[in-house]
Design a protein around this motif. Structure first.
Motif, PDB file in Angstrom:
ATOM      1  N   ALA A  33      -5.032  -8.841  -2.238  1.00 33.75           N
ATOM      2  CA  ALA A  33      -4.753  -7.647  -2.864  1.00 33.75           C
ATOM      3  C   ALA A  33      -4.841  -6.600  -1.576  1.00 33.75           C
ATOM      4  CB  ALA A  33      -5.694  -7.373  -4.014  1.00 33.75           C
ATOM      5  N   ALA A  34      -5.412  -6.711  -0.734  1.00 31.86           N
ATOM      6  CA  ALA A  34      -5.709  -5.618   0.508  1.00 31.86           C
ATOM      7  C   ALA A  34      -4.517  -5.880   1.381  1.00 31.86           C
ATOM      8  CB  ALA A  34      -6.976  -6.049   1.279  1.00 31.86           C
ATOM      9  N   ASP A  35      -3.695  -6.717   1.414  1.00 26.69           N
ATOM     10  CA  ASP A  35      -2.431  -6.743   2.186  1.00 26.69           C
ATOM     11  C   ASP A  35      -1.147  -6.290   1.372  1.00 26.69           C
ATOM     12  OD1 ASP A  35      -3.777  -8.008   4.423  1.00 26.69           O
ATOM     13  OD2 ASP A  35      -3.518  -9.952   3.573  1.00 26.69           O
ATOM     14  N   TRP A  36      -1.365  -6.014   0.145  1.00 29.38           N
ATOM     15  CA  TRP A  36      -0.184  -5.914  -0.665  1.00 29.38           C
ATOM     16  C   TRP A  36       0.154  -4.231  -0.172  1.00 29.38           C
ATOM     17  CZ3 TRP A  36       0.662  -1.946  -4.282  1.00 29.38           C
ATOM     18  CH2 TRP A  36       1.839  -2.247  -4.956  1.00 29.38           C
ATOM     19  N   GLN A  37       1.609  -4.125  -0.102  1.00 32.13           N
ATOM     20  CA  GLN A  37       2.148  -2.944   0.129  1.00 32.13           C
ATOM     21  C   GLN A  37       3.098  -2.598  -1.178  1.00 32.13           C
ATOM     22  OE1 GLN A  37       1.540  -0.609   2.615  1.00 32.13           O
ATOM     23  NE2 GLN A  37      -0.374  -2.072   2.716  1.00 32.13           N
ATOM     24  N   ILE A  38       3.216  -1.420  -1.449  1.00 28.24           N
ATOM     25  CA  ILE A  38       4.553  -1.103  -2.328  1.00 28.24           C
ATOM     26  C   ILE A  38       5.815  -1.308  -1.622  1.00 28.24           C
ATOM     27  CG2 ILE A  38       4.557   1.390  -1.982  1.00 28.24           C
ATOM     28  CD1 ILE A  38       4.728   1.665  -4.923  1.00 28.24           C
ATOM     29  N   ASP A  39       6.936  -1.686  -2.684  1.00 25.30           N
ATOM     30  CA  ASP A  39       8.077  -1.966  -2.033  1.00 25.30           C
ATOM     31  C   ASP A  39       8.890  -0.629  -2.486  1.00 25.30           C
ATOM     32  OD1 ASP A  39       9.296  -2.294  -4.571  1.00 25.30           O
ATOM     33  OD2 ASP A  39       8.692  -4.363  -4.488  1.00 25.30           O
TER      34      ASP A  39
END
Length: 62
Positions: free
Chosen positions: A14-20
């Motif tokens: 979750a910490a690495d997720w980025q919006i596309d």
């Protein structure tokens, strides 16, 4: 071969997720950015990351 697929999936926490870009465009187009404002979106993002932090990493495609 050991029976496993030779391709490997990329897992994200979750910490690495980025919006596309497509999701960001959807947020803007459907008025969510204007309705929630930057603060509201940050609050929602933090709530989601907190919820997902307890779960296992997911594949990037998910």
């Amino acid at each position: 071969m050991n029976g496993k697929s030779s391709s490997t999936a990329t897992f994200l926490t979750a910490a690495d997720w980025q919006i596309d870009d497509a999701t960001e465009a959807w947020l803007d187009q459907d008025g969510h950015l204007a309705r929630l404002g930057e603060h509201g979106l940050r609050t929602a993002d933090e709530k989601w990351r907190s919820y997902r932090a307890a779960g296992a990493p997911r594949v990037a495609a998910a």
